[in-house]
Design a protein around this motif. Structure first.
Motif, short mmCIF file in Angstrom:
data_model
loop_
_atom_site.label_atom_id
_atom_site.label_comp_id
_atom_site.label_asym_id
_atom_site.label_seq_id
_atom_site.Cartn_x
_atom_site.Cartn_y
_atom_site.Cartn_z
N LYS A 149 0.83 -1.20 0.00
CA LYS A 149 0.00 0.00 0.00
C LYS A 149 0.87 1.26 0.00
O LYS A 149 0.50 2.28 -0.61
CB LYS A 149 -0.90 -0.02 1.25
N ALA A 150 2.01 1.20 0.69
CA ALA A 150 2.88 2.39 0.75
C ALA A 150 3.25 2.86 -0.66
O ALA A 150 3.15 4.04 -0.98
CB ALA A 150 4.13 2.08 1.56
N MET A 151 3.66 1.90 -1.50
CA MET A 151 4.09 2.26 -2.85
C MET A 151 2.93 2.83 -3.65
O MET A 151 3.09 3.80 -4.38
CB MET A 151 4.66 1.00 -3.52
N ARG A 152 1.75 2.25 -3.46
CA ARG A 152 0.57 2.78 -4.17
C ARG A 152 0.29 4.21 -3.74
O ARG A 152 0.00 5.08 -4.58
CB ARG A 152 -0.66 1.91 -3.89
N ASN A 153 0.33 4.46 -2.45
CA ASN A 153 0.06 5.81 -1.97
C ASN A 153 1.13 6.80 -2.45
O ASN A 153 0.82 7.93 -2.81
CB ASN A 153 0.00 5.82 -0.44
N LEU A 154 2.39 6.35 -2.45
CA LEU A 154 3.47 7.26 -2.88
C LEU A 154 3.36 7.59 -4.36
O LEU A 154 3.66 8.71 -4.77
CB LEU A 154 4.83 6.66 -2.55
N ARG A 155 2.92 6.64 -5.16
CA ARG A 155 2.72 6.94 -6.60
C ARG A 155 1.58 7.93 -6.78
O ARG A 155 1.54 8.69 -7.74
CB ARG A 155 2.41 5.66 -7.37
N ASP A 156 0.65 7.95 -5.83
CA ASP A 156 -0.51 8.85 -5.92
C ASP A 156 -0.12 10.28 -5.62
O ASP A 156 -0.48 11.21 -6.33
CB ASP A 156 -1.58 8.37 -4.93
N ASN A 157 0.65 10.50 -4.53
CA ASN A 157 0.91 11.90 -4.15
C ASN A 157 2.32 12.17 -3.62
O ASN A 157 2.67 13.32 -3.34
CB ASN A 157 -0.12 12.39 -3.11
N GLY A 158 3.13 11.15 -3.44
CA GLY A 158 4.54 11.35 -3.09
C GLY A 158 4.80 11.88 -1.68
O GLY A 158 5.92 12.27 -1.37
N GLU A 159 3.79 11.87 -0.83
CA GLU A 159 3.99 12.43 0.52
C GLU A 159 4.07 11.33 1.56
O GLU A 159 3.31 10.36 1.52
CB GLU A 159 2.84 13.38 0.87
N LEU A 160 4.99 11.50 2.51
CA LEU A 160 5.15 10.47 3.54
C LEU A 160 5.78 11.06 4.79
O LEU A 160 6.32 12.17 4.77
CB LEU A 160 6.03 9.32 3.03
#
Ligand SMILES: Cc1cc2nc3c(=O)[nH]c(=O)nc-3n(C[C@H](O)[C@H](O)[C@H](O)COP(=O)(O)O)c2cc1C
Length: 201
Positions: free
Chosen positions: A55-66
């Motif tokens: 899920k982390a990679m999916r979210n990062l591809r969406d908006n790049g924020e972490l």
């Protein structure tokens, strides 16, 4: 001379610090928490190794924020409570026998969200170090396409007060105790054995 033996380890987890990434898609009610240990920094850029099925990679591809949250050894059981979960509702086939979907890892692990100042995903209050960051580069790890090397620039660093050296931006190295992951065992930091010539204090 020490003699050596050629071995063929199935993994190369010789020991790296544990980090908990918080990521979220816009509109998500609950941010996701991803335990990782493929993480190191050069200057203000963190380099992370992340599986594409997570899920982390999916979210990062969406908006790049972490947020890159660094736990200490006291948090190992909380981390282990969320370790066999993924934020991906349709658990990828290769993970299905060992992992299950968990939409709220905060409650499961006993973690408390604290709002970030710059990025969307919240920080983990229990982690002594919390770094807000933004992705600057994504590179495939290998031809199989299983994982991605993520570059993330640290935008703001928060530390528990007990770690801060008053009036400076130094971290008190006697107070900060990172946790290390060595062949899937959690280790606390051992004793100091030396000091580099560039140590600032
Ligand atoms: C201590 C620890 C370290 C881990 N290190 C990594 C890592 O560096 N990269 C990675 O992709 N997964 C790593 N994992 C596995 C992920 O946490 C696991 O695949 C998890 O399901 C991902 O969650 P997500 O799909 O919600 O992002 C690690 C797990 C643990 C417990």
């Amino acid at each position: 001379m020490n003699s050596t033996l050629a071995i063929e380890p199935s993994v190369f987890y010789f020991g790296t610090p544990v980090a908990l990434l918080t990521t979220a898609k816009a509109g998500d009610e609950t941010a996701n928490i991803t335990p990782i240990s493929s993480a190191w920094a050069l200057g203000d850029t963190y380099v992370l190794g992340l599986s594409n099925g997570g899920k982390a990679m999916r979210n990062l591809r969406d908006n790049g924020e972490l947020v890159i949250n660094l736990p200490d050894a006291r948090l190992w059981e909380s981390i282990e409570r969320i370790a066999d979960t993924t934020g991906v509702a349709d658990v990828p086939a290769p993970k299905r026998d060992k992992y299950r979907f968990e939409p709220d890892k905060w409650t499961l692990g006993g973690f408390t969200p604290r709002p970030s100042g710059i990025v969307g995903p919240p920080r983990i209050a229990e982690c002594p170090v919390q770094m807000e960051a933004r992705v600057t580069n994504l590179t495939p790890l290998d031809e199989e396409g299983d994982a991605t090397i993520v570059h993330a620039k640290v935008l703001r660093t928060h530390v528990h007060q007990a770690l801060a050296v008053p009036g400076t931006s130094y971290v008190d190295v006697d107070a900060w105790k990172p946790m290390y992951y060595t062949f899937r065992h959690y280790f606390a930091q051992g004793e100091r054995v030396g000091v580099n010539f560039r140590a600032e204090r």
